[in-house]
Design an enzyme around this catalytic site. Structure first.
Site, PDB file in Angstrom:
ATOM      1  N   TYR A  37      86.175 -12.766  61.550  1.00  0.00           N
ATOM      2  CA  TYR A  37      85.485 -12.834  60.259  1.00  0.00           C
ATOM      3  C   TYR A  37      84.157 -12.060  60.330  1.00  0.00           C
ATOM      4  O   TYR A  37      83.628 -11.603  59.321  1.00  0.00           O
ATOM      5  CB  TYR A  37      85.271 -14.294  59.846  1.00  0.00           C
ATOM      6  CG  TYR A  37      85.406 -14.487  58.351  1.00  0.00           C
ATOM      7  CD1 TYR A  37      86.656 -14.491  57.745  1.00  0.00           C
ATOM      8  CD2 TYR A  37      84.285 -14.632  57.543  1.00  0.00           C
ATOM      9  CE1 TYR A  37      86.771 -14.645  56.377  1.00  0.00           C
ATOM     10  CE2 TYR A  37      84.392 -14.788  56.179  1.00  0.00           C
ATOM     11  CZ  TYR A  37      85.640 -14.789  55.608  1.00  0.00           C
ATOM     12  OH  TYR A  37      85.757 -14.941  54.253  1.00  0.00           O
ATOM     13  N   LYS A  40      78.381 -14.714  54.298  1.00  0.00           N
ATOM     14  CA  LYS A  40      78.604 -16.015  53.641  1.00  0.00           C
ATOM     15  C   LYS A  40      77.465 -16.994  53.952  1.00  0.00           C
ATOM     16  O   LYS A  40      77.096 -17.809  53.103  1.00  0.00           O
ATOM     17  CB  LYS A  40      79.947 -16.612  54.061  1.00  0.00           C
ATOM     18  CG  LYS A  40      81.167 -15.845  53.541  1.00  0.00           C
ATOM     19  CD  LYS A  40      81.189 -15.734  52.044  1.00  0.00           C
ATOM     20  CE  LYS A  40      82.485 -15.156  51.518  1.00  0.00           C
ATOM     21  NZ  LYS A  40      82.402 -14.781  50.094  1.00  0.00           N
TER      22      LYS A  40
HETATM   23  P1  NAP Z   1      90.124 -10.830  45.574  1.00  0.00           P
HETATM   24  O1  NAP Z   1      91.090 -11.206  44.530  1.00  0.00           O
HETATM   25  O2  NAP Z   1      90.404  -9.588  46.359  1.00  0.00           O
HETATM   26  O3  NAP Z   1      88.656 -10.755  44.941  1.00  0.00           O
HETATM   27  C1  NAP Z   1      87.578 -10.079  45.555  1.00  0.00           C
HETATM   28  C2  NAP Z   1      86.844  -9.362  44.452  1.00  0.00           C
HETATM   29  O4  NAP Z   1      85.635  -8.721  44.914  1.00  0.00           O
HETATM   30  C3  NAP Z   1      87.706  -8.255  43.857  1.00  0.00           C
HETATM   31  O5  NAP Z   1      87.777  -8.436  42.468  1.00  0.00           O
HETATM   32  C4  NAP Z   1      86.929  -7.012  44.237  1.00  0.00           C
HETATM   33  O6  NAP Z   1      87.142  -5.964  43.354  1.00  0.00           O
HETATM   34  C5  NAP Z   1      85.512  -7.532  44.166  1.00  0.00           C
HETATM   35  N1  NAP Z   1      84.540  -6.562  44.685  1.00  0.00           N
HETATM   36  C6  NAP Z   1      84.484  -6.014  45.927  1.00  0.00           C
HETATM   37  N2  NAP Z   1      83.478  -5.117  45.983  1.00  0.00           N
HETATM   38  C7  NAP Z   1      82.886  -5.112  44.755  1.00  0.00           C
HETATM   39  C8  NAP Z   1      81.801  -4.393  44.181  1.00  0.00           C
HETATM   40  N3  NAP Z   1      81.081  -3.480  44.868  1.00  0.00           N
HETATM   41  N4  NAP Z   1      81.460  -4.640  42.879  1.00  0.00           N
HETATM   42  C9  NAP Z   1      82.172  -5.527  42.164  1.00  0.00           C
HETATM   43  N5  NAP Z   1      83.217  -6.240  42.641  1.00  0.00           N
HETATM   44  C10 NAP Z   1      83.566  -6.029  43.931  1.00  0.00           C
HETATM   45  O7  NAP Z   1      89.982 -11.987  46.652  1.00  0.00           O
HETATM   46  P2  NAP Z   1      89.546 -13.535  46.547  1.00  0.00           P
HETATM   47  O8  NAP Z   1      90.120 -14.165  47.742  1.00  0.00           O
HETATM   48  O9  NAP Z   1      89.841 -14.076  45.200  1.00  0.00           O
HETATM   49  O10 NAP Z   1      87.975 -13.446  46.784  1.00  0.00           O
HETATM   50  C11 NAP Z   1      87.036 -14.016  45.902  1.00  0.00           C
HETATM   51  C12 NAP Z   1      85.902 -14.674  46.672  1.00  0.00           C
HETATM   52  O11 NAP Z   1      86.419 -15.821  47.335  1.00  0.00           O
HETATM   53  C13 NAP Z   1      85.272 -13.812  47.751  1.00  0.00           C
HETATM   54  O12 NAP Z   1      83.881 -14.054  47.780  1.00  0.00           O
HETATM   55  C14 NAP Z   1      85.923 -14.336  49.016  1.00  0.00           C
HETATM   56  O13 NAP Z   1      85.156 -14.090  50.178  1.00  0.00           O
HETATM   57  C15 NAP Z   1      85.975 -15.809  48.660  1.00  0.00           C
HETATM   58  N6  NAP Z   1      86.881 -16.618  49.496  1.00  0.00           N
HETATM   59  C16 NAP Z   1      88.195 -16.283  49.607  1.00  0.00           C
HETATM   60  C17 NAP Z   1      89.025 -17.054  50.407  1.00  0.00           C
HETATM   61  C18 NAP Z   1      90.480 -16.688  50.573  1.00  0.00           C
HETATM   62  O14 NAP Z   1      91.088 -17.108  51.553  1.00  0.00           O
HETATM   63  N7  NAP Z   1      91.069 -15.952  49.654  1.00  0.00           N
HETATM   64  C19 NAP Z   1      88.523 -18.180  51.079  1.00  0.00           C
HETATM   65  C20 NAP Z   1      87.184 -18.512  50.933  1.00  0.00           C
HETATM   66  C21 NAP Z   1      86.364 -17.719  50.134  1.00  0.00           C
HETATM   67  P3  NAP Z   1      88.372  -4.930  43.697  1.00  0.00           P
HETATM   68  O15 NAP Z   1      89.562  -5.694  44.096  1.00  0.00           O
HETATM   69  O16 NAP Z   1      88.507  -4.269  42.411  1.00  0.00           O
HETATM   70  O17 NAP Z   1      87.890  -4.095  44.820  1.00  0.00           O
END
Ligand code: NAP
Length: 257
Positions: free
Chosen positions: A157, A164
């Protein structure tokens, strides 16, 4: 059963990439309650996917790269113009260079470290600054998405764990600063969910198995569970909660074996 009436409420969601995104699940819960949804997406190329993910919600869609101040200002100006004010803000974005999630943490480049922290943590600050005037007199609630790597060392990570940790501290600091204006700021520390961002972490499927084995509930969480937790924190149900990180991880954070 609790039925929430969110009609007349406006929500701005960052981080809808497709139907699997945690931001999509949160938008769904808010929209079902009657809230109006605005969604910021990274680039025009992805607009079709975002439209599809938010189908039926009639969202206000605005392009925004959070590394660009002018983009962020344009988003909040559009919300002010089109919606009049803001009640809920969701920060569900994260980014790190692929090589910084693959190699040794100590080899993270200066630029990679800066970029990961800028997109994944710093971006919450200008969002809160621009949201606060729009939330004036309406309460207002902000939620950011985190992961247990903020608190514990998680293999691969790497710099995202550092980001985070910064994000969760920013949540507490902003909660202290914005509390007198009646604005609440919280984080959800979610268990692993199969999304685009998650697949960028090496060995992700191994994490899913680990949670099934170790978490008290012996399973992984769903997107919907993150959506419902966000609904609690954002809406009046969570009116006494601010500056906190709520673990939505089937209890994984609470065990050590
Ligand atoms: P996701 O669907 O890939 O969402 C991540 C988002 O971040 C995407 O919409 C991406 O846009 C956006 N992003 C990245 N760089 C950016 C920028 N410069 N400006 C604007 N937007 C940007 O994945 P997700 O899992 O739902 O992630 C959402 C949040 O949850 C994140 O903070 C992640 O760390 C957190 N989280 C996820 C998990 C898990 O297991 N999935 C667990 C704990 C926490 P593009 O796709 O268009 O690049």
């Amino acid at each position: 059963m609790i039925t929430l009436d969110l009609s007349g409420k406006n929500a701005l969601v960052f981080g809808v990439a497709n139907h699997r995104s945690l931001a999509t699940a949160i938008a769904k819960e808010l929209s079902t309650g009657g809230a109006r949804i605005a969604a910021a997406y990274l680039s025009e190329r992805l607009r079709g996917m975002v439209e599809k993910a938010l189908e039926g919600m009639d969202p206000l869609l605005i392009e925004c790269d959070v590394t660009r101040d002018e983009d962020l200002e344009r988003v909040f100006e559009s919300v002010r113009r089109e919606m009049g004010g803001l009640d809920y803000l969701v920060h569900s974005i994260a980014f790190a260079n692929k090589e910084d999630l693959e190699g040794d943490y100590r080899n993270t480049s200066r630029d990679g470290f800066r970029l990961a922290l800028e997109i994944s943590a710093y971006s919450l600050l200008p969002m809160a600054r621009l949201a606060a005037p729009l939330m004036q007199g309406r309460g207002g609630s902000i939620v950011a998405l985190s992961y247990i790597a903020a608190e514990r060392a998680v293999p691969r990570y790497n710099v995202m764990g550092t980001a985070k940790a910064a994000l969760e501290q920013a949540v507490r600091q902003l909660a202290l600063e914005l509390g007198p204006q009646g604005i609440r700021v919280n984080a959800i520390s979610a268990g692993p969910v199969n999304t685009l961002a998650a697949r960028g972490i090496g060995g992700f499927t191994g994490f899913l198995k680990l949670y099934e084995e170790k978490a008290p509930l012996k399973r992984n969480i769903t997107q919907e569970e993150v959506g419902k937790a966000a609904l609690f924190l954002l809406s009046g149900l969570g009116s006494g909660v601010t500056g906190t990180t709520l673990h939505v991880d089937c209890g994984y954070h609470s065990v050590a074996y």
